[in-house]
Design a protein around this motif. Structure first.
Motif, PDB file in Angstrom:
ATOM      1  N   MET A  38       0.353  -1.370  -0.080  1.00 51.97           N
ATOM      2  CA  MET A  38       0.110   0.240  -0.218  1.00 51.97           C
ATOM      3  C   MET A  38       0.286   1.193   0.032  1.00 51.97           C
ATOM      4  O   MET A  38       0.460   2.065  -0.618  1.00 51.97           O
ATOM      5  CB  MET A  38      -1.087  -0.293   1.557  1.00 51.97           C
ATOM      6  CG  MET A  38      -1.606   1.140   1.438  1.00 51.97           C
ATOM      7  SD  MET A  38      -3.464   0.323   2.308  1.00 51.97           S
ATOM      8  CE  MET A  38      -3.073   1.224   3.752  1.00 51.97           C
TER       9      MET A  38
ATOM     10  N   GLY B 224       3.362   2.302  -1.684  1.00 56.66           N
ATOM     11  CA  GLY B 224       3.686   2.022  -2.919  1.00 56.66           C
ATOM     12  C   GLY B 224       2.854   3.023  -3.785  1.00 56.66           C
ATOM     13  O   GLY B 224       3.646   3.759  -4.037  1.00 56.66           O
ATOM     14  N   MET B 225       1.632   2.591  -3.465  1.00 56.95           N
ATOM     15  CA  MET B 225       0.596   3.021  -3.441  1.00 56.95           C
ATOM     16  C   MET B 225       0.423   4.888  -3.247  1.00 56.95           C
ATOM     17  O   MET B 225       0.433   6.061  -4.171  1.00 56.95           O
ATOM     18  CB  MET B 225      -0.509   2.550  -3.447  1.00 56.95           C
ATOM     19  CG  MET B 225      -2.340   2.962  -3.909  1.00 56.95           C
ATOM     20  SD  MET B 225      -3.485   2.410  -4.211  1.00 56.95           S
ATOM     21  CE  MET B 225      -4.603   3.144  -4.898  1.00 56.95           C
TER      22      MET B 225
ATOM     23  N   ALA C 256       3.099   6.436  -4.622  1.00 58.92           N
ATOM     24  CA  ALA C 256       3.354   6.646  -6.575  1.00 58.92           C
ATOM     25  C   ALA C 256       1.938   8.094  -7.010  1.00 58.92           C
ATOM     26  O   ALA C 256       2.052   8.961  -7.489  1.00 58.92           O
ATOM     27  CB  ALA C 256       2.362   5.347  -7.398  1.00 58.92           C
ATOM     28  N   ASN C 257       1.312   7.564  -5.712  1.00 58.20           N
ATOM     29  CA  ASN C 257      -0.376   8.821  -5.695  1.00 58.20           C
ATOM     30  C   ASN C 257       0.590  10.442  -5.650  1.00 58.20           C
ATOM     31  O   ASN C 257       0.015  11.311  -6.266  1.00 58.20           O
ATOM     32  CB  ASN C 257      -1.005   8.780  -4.656  1.00 58.20           C
ATOM     33  CG  ASN C 257      -2.282   7.247  -5.258  1.00 58.20           C
ATOM     34  OD1 ASN C 257      -2.276   7.655  -6.381  1.00 58.20           O
ATOM     35  ND2 ASN C 257      -3.003   6.894  -4.777  1.00 58.20           N
TER      36      ASN C 257
ATOM     37  N   ARG D 187       4.190  10.822  -5.855  1.00 60.79           N
ATOM     38  CA  ARG D 187       4.143  11.528  -6.895  1.00 60.79           C
ATOM     39  C   ARG D 187       3.498  12.232  -8.347  1.00 60.79           C
ATOM     40  O   ARG D 187       4.185  12.546  -9.433  1.00 60.79           O
ATOM     41  CB  ARG D 187       5.267  10.651  -7.580  1.00 60.79           C
ATOM     42  CG  ARG D 187       6.678  10.186  -7.140  1.00 60.79           C
ATOM     43  CD  ARG D 187       7.758   9.695  -7.652  1.00 60.79           C
ATOM     44  NE  ARG D 187       7.018   8.272  -8.105  1.00 60.79           N
ATOM     45  CZ  ARG D 187       7.464   7.056  -7.036  1.00 60.79           C
ATOM     46  NH1 ARG D 187       7.675   7.704  -5.746  1.00 60.79           N
ATOM     47  NH2 ARG D 187       6.519   5.850  -7.802  1.00 60.79           N
ATOM     48  N   HIS D 188       2.771  11.405  -8.411  1.00 62.03           N
ATOM     49  CA  HIS D 188       1.411  11.559  -9.780  1.00 62.03           C
ATOM     50  C   HIS D 188       1.263  12.823  -9.926  1.00 62.03           C
ATOM     51  O   HIS D 188       1.108  13.312 -11.099  1.00 62.03           O
ATOM     52  CB  HIS D 188       0.529  10.133  -9.758  1.00 62.03           C
ATOM     53  CG  HIS D 188      -0.173  10.113 -10.955  1.00 62.03           C
ATOM     54  ND1 HIS D 188       0.188  10.058 -12.473  1.00 62.03           N
ATOM     55  CD2 HIS D 188      -1.181  11.080 -11.386  1.00 62.03           C
ATOM     56  CE1 HIS D 188      -0.704  10.301 -13.477  1.00 62.03           C
ATOM     57  NE2 HIS D 188      -1.522  10.758 -13.044  1.00 62.03           N
ATOM     58  N   ARG D 189       0.861  13.337  -8.681  1.00 63.06           N
ATOM     59  CA  ARG D 189       0.570  14.341  -8.648  1.00 63.06           C
ATOM     60  C   ARG D 189       1.424  15.353  -8.037  1.00 63.06           C
ATOM     61  O   ARG D 189       0.818  16.074  -7.222  1.00 63.06           O
ATOM     62  CB  ARG D 189      -1.129  14.454  -7.396  1.00 63.06           C
ATOM     63  CG  ARG D 189      -1.869  13.835  -8.597  1.00 63.06           C
ATOM     64  CD  ARG D 189      -3.220  13.687  -7.438  1.00 63.06           C
ATOM     65  NE  ARG D 189      -4.335  12.253  -8.299  1.00 63.06           N
ATOM     66  CZ  ARG D 189      -4.042  10.945  -8.531  1.00 63.06           C
ATOM     67  NH1 ARG D 189      -2.910  10.619  -8.287  1.00 63.06           N
ATOM     68  NH2 ARG D 189      -5.414  10.615  -9.325  1.00 63.06           N
TER      69      ARG D 189
ATOM     70  N   GLU E 230     -10.632   5.353  -9.183  1.00 60.59           N
ATOM     71  CA  GLU E 230      -9.616   4.233  -8.715  1.00 60.59           C
ATOM     72  C   GLU E 230      -9.913   3.104  -7.051  1.00 60.59           C
ATOM     73  O   GLU E 230      -9.904   2.270  -6.993  1.00 60.59           O
ATOM     74  CB  GLU E 230      -8.390   5.272  -8.449  1.00 60.59           C
ATOM     75  CG  GLU E 230      -8.024   5.767  -9.510  1.00 60.59           C
ATOM     76  CD  GLU E 230      -6.523   6.257  -9.215  1.00 60.59           C
ATOM     77  OE1 GLU E 230      -6.486   7.610  -9.835  1.00 60.59           O
ATOM     78  OE2 GLU E 230      -5.855   6.568  -8.031  1.00 60.59           O
TER      79      GLU E 230
ATOM     80  N   ARG F  31      -2.844   7.707   5.217  1.00 69.00           N
ATOM     81  CA  ARG F  31      -0.830   7.383   4.961  1.00 69.00           C
ATOM     82  C   ARG F  31      -0.529   7.988   4.151  1.00 69.00           C
ATOM     83  O   ARG F  31       0.059   8.776   4.602  1.00 69.00           O
ATOM     84  CB  ARG F  31      -1.376   5.716   4.580  1.00 69.00           C
ATOM     85  CG  ARG F  31      -1.156   4.706   5.522  1.00 69.00           C
ATOM     86  CD  ARG F  31      -0.793   3.781   5.004  1.00 69.00           C
ATOM     87  NE  ARG F  31      -0.742   2.508   5.773  1.00 69.00           N
ATOM     88  CZ  ARG F  31      -0.421   1.495   5.174  1.00 69.00           C
ATOM     89  NH1 ARG F  31       1.102   1.318   4.820  1.00 69.00           N
ATOM     90  NH2 ARG F  31      -0.212   0.967   6.687  1.00 69.00           N
TER      91      ARG F  31
END
Lengths: 234, 367
Positions: free
Chosen positions: B1, B3-4, B7-8, B10-12, B273, B293
């Motif tokens: 989790m 990692g997600m 990723a979120n 970094r993505h935004r 999502e 988190r």
């Protein structure tokens, strides 16, 4: 439930509120699916086939009537119980693939395993299943870096990585060209053969529906043609 | 989790950066403002302690910094104080403030010999003690900030004085004048503001007993133990604790609102999502955990940014305003971090619970 009956829908109704009125998406649907059966549900847009699929996959609960999946009635389960049932028993494939865009293909598979609470050695190996769907060399790419066919293959890998008893597919070839559609249907046939899964596939395309062992036809929220199952139900 | 979550974030990137920066500004605001207040008070308390005296005697009812200016005591109390058991020496001090190049300095009017008798020996780094009423002593901070050297002329309270000597800063006031000179400048002949008292014994019990004896013998006066001066100032100076409370609450609210807004808009944007996760079997708890988190991570990054902003502010203040003192303790940093992260968690709860309530099918259909 008789021997062989794996999923059963009884007097299933589902209504939605629209413009202050209740609109029937499904009306008095009865359906039985045998264990290991590959069933397609076919019908025009808006006939309620996707709603039926979501009900059979415990993604939504019915307004009235009941669904029984392997002896469990989702309508009687708590949210945690429903999540557990979905996580363990079902795998969904959607028309729009629905991969998480921020994760790589492999991370999508691993997240699915994590959410479903799989321990080491349970289910299929993420790298192995990606190789089996032909994405072994692209597992570190994000969905946006894959073609539509590849995204759908990744979605199938995610849907079967935990070896679910039921694979539910909502218009899985709806966004694909004919070559990719064939490949996806071939994958379904392979999964069905090798993993023995019950597959429920919704499509508006009669040619696609022919890939299944049995085809149920829907119109206006009702099943209008429900041939007997090839699987022995009793 | 996790990692997600990464990723979120970094993505935004833009939204994450704005969120981190805004939280960081809140944390820096808290640390700089309270640090400056604490720093000034600590420095004042430390300066008093370094006079060598153990007890500060003022008129009864006087408290904190405000009492230093304007309160007046007759010098006749000095011999009365020295007659009390446990008192070794008492030095009268007339205090005032003066502005030199827009900076306020405390001025002590003292008799240097009596001042040294209570332990307040000034360490001269240049020049000599004064030997006439028109001379003064200034500390190294004032001298460095204004480029003064021994022998220069300085204007204090509208009169010119010659800087006889420069002493190491950190003791008592920034400027020392002969007691009688300051008295006549202020028309307060025969008066002082306070007495520094050196006790015969310096252990805590003896100092406490001496202070009690002063209070009992001279009811018009109050004796305060200098070791507790910082605590007394924080507790007694009107509104200081309330000020700390307002600043702390402001930082908490900023952190809360920034995270609330960020996570709320994130949830709206990621409705689909969330539907996907629910279709994979994610429980409501999983969704709430994911949101919390992510906000904890953003808050932690905001706290780190806040520490960075605070260090930059300290660096700038030390160069632009060298006479300002900031006190930053590990405890203050820890409290600020907890506030930032706590505000983030609170701000994430509503969006998290809202996300968990999203119907999976509606979410999957969300465009």
């Amino acid at each position: 439930m008789n021997k062989g009956e794996f999923i059963e829908a009884r007097e299933l109704c589902k209504t939605y509120r629209a413009g202050g009125e209740d609109v029937y998406a499904l009306r008095d649907v009865n359906l039985t699916v045998g264990r290991g059966e590959f069933l397609s549900i076919v019908g025009p847009s808006g006939c309620g086939k996707s709603t039926l699929l979501y009900l059979l996959g415990a993604l939504v609960t019915p307004t009235s009537g009941s669904v029984v999946i392997d002896g469990a009635e989702p309508g009687n389960l708590s949210d945690a119980g429903l999540s557990r049932l979905r996580g363990r028993m079902t795998g969904f494939v959607f028309q729009r693939f629905n991969l998480l865009p921020t994760l790589t293909t492999r991370q999508n598979i691993l997240l699915s395993q994590r959410i479903r609470g799989l321990r080491r050695g349970e289910g299929l190996d993420a790298d192995e299943i990606l190789a089996r769907v032909g994405l072994g060399g692209k597992m570190h790419r994000r969905p946006s870096e894959l073609s539509m066919g590849e995204q759908q293959r990744a979605a199938i890998a995610r849907a079967v990585v935990h070896r679910p008893a039921i694979l539910l597919a909502d218009e899985p070839t709806g966004n694909l060209d004919s070559a990719n559609s064939e490949m996806i249907l071939g994958l379904f046939a392979q999964m069905h053969r090798e993993l023995g899964q019950t597959i429920l596939m919704v499509t508006h395309n009669h040619d696609v529906a022919k890939a299944a062992e049995r085809t149920v036809q829907m119109r206006d929220g009702k099943i209008v043609n429900n041939p007997p199952s090839a699987v022995r139900l009793c | 989790m996790s990692g997600m979550v990464w990723a979120n974030i970094r993505h935004r990137k833009t939204r994450s950066l704005v969120c981190v920066a805004a939280t960081g500004i809140g944390i820096a605001l808290l640390l700089v403002l309270t640090g400056l207040c604490r720093g000034m008070i600590s420095e004042a308390a430390e300066r008093l302690k370094k006079t060598g005296a153990q007890i500060l005697v003022q008129p009864r009812g006087a408290s904190g910094l405000l009492a230093f200016k304007g309160s007046s005591l007759p010098l006749k109390y000095a011999p009365e104080l020295e007659r009390i058991d446990g008192v070794a020496a008492a030095c009268p001090v007339l205090t005032w403030t003066t502005t030199i190049r827009k900076v306020i300095y405390v001025v002590y009017g003292v008799d240097l010999k009596r001042y040294e008798a209570v332990g307040g020996k000034l360490q001269l780094v240049a020049g000599r003690p004064w030997d006439n009423p028109r001379e003064c002593l200034v500390d190294t901070r004032l001298a460095e900030a204004n480029g003064y050297r021994a022998g220069d002329t300085i204007s204090i309270l509208g009169s010119s004085f010659t800087i006889a000597g420069i002493y190491q800063s950190g003791v008592g006031a920034g400027v020392y004048l002969p007691l009688q000179t300051l008295q006549s400048s202020l028309h307060l002949e025969g008066m002082c503001s306070l007495f520094f008292v050196r006790t015969a014994r310096t252990d805590a019990a003896a100092v406490q007993a001496c202070a009690a004896a002063i209070d009992a013998r001279l009811p018009a006066l109050t004796a305060q133990i200098l070791d507790r001066y910082e605590e007394i100032m924080v507790n007694e100076v009107t509104g200081l604790n309330e000020f700390f409370g307002v600043i702390t609450t402001t930082a908490l609210v900023i952190s809360f609102l920034v995270i609330l807004l960020t996570m709320y808009t994130t949830i709206i944007e990621r409705t689909r999502e969330i539907g996907i996760l629910r279709s994979l079997g994610a429980t409501k708890g999983f969704i709430v955990g994911l949101v919390v988190r992510e906000s904890v991570l953003l808050s932690a990054m905001g706290v780190a940014a806040g520490f960075g902003f605070t260090l930059m502010a300290m660096l700038w203040l030390s160069r632009a305003h060298p006479l300002l003192t900031m006190a930053l303790t590990p405890l203050a940093g820890f409290k600020a971090a907890m506030l930032g992260i706590g505000g983030g968690v609170l701000g994430a709860l509503y969006p998290g619970l809202r996300a968990a309530r999203i119907d999976p099918v509606e979410a999957l259909l969300y465009e």
